[in-house]
Design a protein around this motif. Structure first.
Motif, mmCIF file in Angstrom:
data_model
loop_
_atom_site.group_PDB
_atom_site.id
_atom_site.type_symbol
_atom_site.label_atom_id
_atom_site.label_comp_id
_atom_site.label_asym_id
_atom_site.label_seq_id
_atom_site.Cartn_x
_atom_site.Cartn_y
_atom_site.Cartn_z
ATOM 1 N N SER A 140 0.836 -1.193 0.000
ATOM 2 C CA SER A 140 0.000 0.000 0.000
ATOM 3 C C SER A 140 0.871 1.243 0.000
ATOM 4 C CB SER A 140 -0.885 -0.002 1.251
ATOM 5 O OG SER A 140 -1.539 1.221 1.366
ATOM 6 N N ALA A 141 0.583 2.133 -0.902
ATOM 7 C CA ALA A 141 1.286 3.415 -0.940
ATOM 8 C C ALA A 141 0.389 4.430 -0.244
ATOM 9 C CB ALA A 141 1.590 3.822 -2.366
ATOM 10 N N ARG A 142 0.231 4.283 1.037
ATOM 11 C CA ARG A 142 -0.628 5.182 1.803
ATOM 12 C C ARG A 142 0.029 6.561 1.864
ATOM 13 N NH1 ARG A 142 -4.960 5.946 4.309
ATOM 14 N NH2 ARG A 142 -5.132 6.878 6.362
ATOM 15 N N ILE A 143 -0.731 7.576 1.531
ATOM 16 C CA ILE A 143 -0.236 8.952 1.552
ATOM 17 C C ILE A 143 -0.691 9.578 2.868
ATOM 18 C CG2 ILE A 143 -0.390 11.206 0.435
ATOM 19 C CD1 ILE A 143 -0.902 9.611 -2.204
ATOM 20 N N THR A 144 0.251 10.111 3.611
ATOM 21 C CA THR A 144 -0.056 10.691 4.917
ATOM 22 C C THR A 144 0.024 12.219 4.854
ATOM 23 O OG1 THR A 144 2.241 10.666 5.655
ATOM 24 C CG2 THR A 144 0.940 8.658 6.058
ATOM 25 N N SER A 200 -8.394 11.836 0.821
ATOM 26 C CA SER A 200 -9.009 11.678 -0.500
ATOM 27 C C SER A 200 -8.085 10.934 -1.449
ATOM 28 C CB SER A 200 -9.365 13.043 -1.089
ATOM 29 O OG SER A 200 -10.337 13.677 -0.295
ATOM 30 N N LEU A 201 -6.801 11.255 -1.432
ATOM 31 C CA LEU A 201 -5.845 10.566 -2.298
ATOM 32 C C LEU A 201 -5.768 9.085 -1.954
ATOM 33 C CD1 LEU A 201 -2.960 13.202 -2.460
ATOM 34 C CD2 LEU A 201 -4.647 12.673 -4.232
ATOM 35 N N ASN A 202 -5.929 8.753 -0.699
ATOM 36 C CA ASN A 202 -5.862 7.349 -0.288
ATOM 37 C C ASN A 202 -7.072 6.546 -0.741
ATOM 38 O OD1 ASN A 202 -3.332 7.183 0.946
ATOM 39 N ND2 ASN A 202 -4.122 8.293 2.710
ATOM 40 N N ARG A 203 -8.101 7.201 -1.221
ATOM 41 C CA ARG A 203 -9.283 6.492 -1.716
ATOM 42 C C ARG A 203 -9.174 6.175 -3.205
ATOM 43 N NH1 ARG A 203 -13.339 5.482 1.541
ATOM 44 N NH2 ARG A 203 -14.883 5.787 -0.078
ATOM 45 N N MET A 204 -8.088 6.626 -3.847
ATOM 46 C CA MET A 204 -7.881 6.333 -5.262
ATOM 47 C C MET A 204 -7.446 4.881 -5.414
ATOM 48 S SD MET A 204 -5.936 9.685 -6.830
ATOM 49 C CE MET A 204 -4.375 9.248 -6.163
ATOM 50 N N TYR A 255 -3.003 4.543 -9.200
ATOM 51 C CA TYR A 255 -3.025 6.011 -9.198
ATOM 52 C C TYR A 255 -2.376 6.559 -7.927
ATOM 53 C CZ TYR A 255 -6.295 5.758 -13.092
ATOM 54 O OH TYR A 255 -6.874 5.511 -14.301
ATOM 55 N N ARG A 256 -2.645 5.892 -6.823
ATOM 56 C CA ARG A 256 -2.075 6.329 -5.541
ATOM 57 C C ARG A 256 -0.552 6.217 -5.566
ATOM 58 N NH1 ARG A 256 -5.181 3.349 -2.602
ATOM 59 N NH2 ARG A 256 -3.673 1.713 -2.251
ATOM 60 N N TRP A 257 -0.028 5.135 -6.124
ATOM 61 C CA TRP A 257 1.425 4.976 -6.214
ATOM 62 C C TRP A 257 2.030 6.066 -7.087
ATOM 63 C CZ3 TRP A 257 0.803 -0.858 -7.532
ATOM 64 C CH2 TRP A 257 0.517 -1.568 -6.360
ATOM 65 N N GLY A 258 1.394 6.341 -8.222
ATOM 66 C CA GLY A 258 1.892 7.404 -9.088
ATOM 67 C C GLY A 258 1.842 8.765 -8.416
ATOM 68 N N THR A 259 0.767 9.007 -7.672
ATOM 69 C CA THR A 259 0.642 10.277 -6.952
ATOM 70 C C THR A 259 1.689 10.378 -5.856
ATOM 71 O OG1 THR A 259 -1.715 10.335 -7.450
ATOM 72 C CG2 THR A 259 -0.949 11.728 -5.634
ATOM 73 N N ALA A 260 1.920 9.287 -5.141
ATOM 74 C CA ALA A 260 2.945 9.286 -4.083
ATOM 75 C C ALA A 260 4.326 9.571 -4.675
ATOM 76 C CB ALA A 260 2.939 7.954 -3.338
ATOM 77 N N ALA A 261 4.612 8.991 -5.832
ATOM 78 C CA ALA A 261 5.902 9.245 -6.489
ATOM 79 C C ALA A 261 6.007 10.707 -6.926
ATOM 80 C CB ALA A 261 6.069 8.318 -7.693
#
Length: 132
Positions: free
Chosen positions: A8-12, A48-52, A56-62
């Motif tokens: 999981s690429a959880r964004i905090t 909100s980003l964590n609900r993607m 998409y979440r991994w790309g956003t985290a990167a």
């Protein structure tokens, strides 16, 4: 059989603060400059980003991890120490780059909504819906 583990690429909230984006939001938008509003914006955006979907979440985290480097490349300043004028110029230049344009559009919209509405995304209450 071995259980399958998912990564999981959880964004905090911390990930957003580390990216420097909240400082840019505060410098670019008066609605996000008060600390309570900015805190609500950061929390709402992260949730909100964590609900993607995961990809998409991994790309956003990167992209969030690369944001300070990209911002520095176009302004010669880290986002956390940039002046409001540098923030406006830097964000304008980054909005012209594919990838970062989408990241800025998405996160800014979520941040403004979170600051102005003051609520975080919550999963639906399935139990309450079942009672109806």
């Amino acid at each position: 059989m071995r259980a399958r583990r998912t990564v999981s690429a959880r964004i905090t909230d911390r990930d957003l603060y580390d990216s420097g984006l909240p400082h840019c939001w505060a410098g670019a938008y008066a609605a996000l400059s008060p600390a309570p509003a900015l805190g609500r914006a950061v929390h709402h955006t992260a949730e909100s980003l964590n609900r993607m979907p995961a990809a998409y979440r991994w790309g956003t985290a990167a992209a969030l991890r690369l944001f300070p480097v990209a911002f520095r490349a176009v302004t010669r300043r880290h986002p956390a120490v940039a002046t409001p004028e540098e923030i406006h110029r830097g964000l304008a230049r980054l909005r012209a780059l594919p990838g970062f344009a989408e990241l800025l559009r998405l996160t800014t919209a979520l941040a403004l909504y979170g600051a102005l509405d003051g609520t975080a995304v919550r999963p639906p209450n399935r139990r309450k819906e079942a009672l109806r």
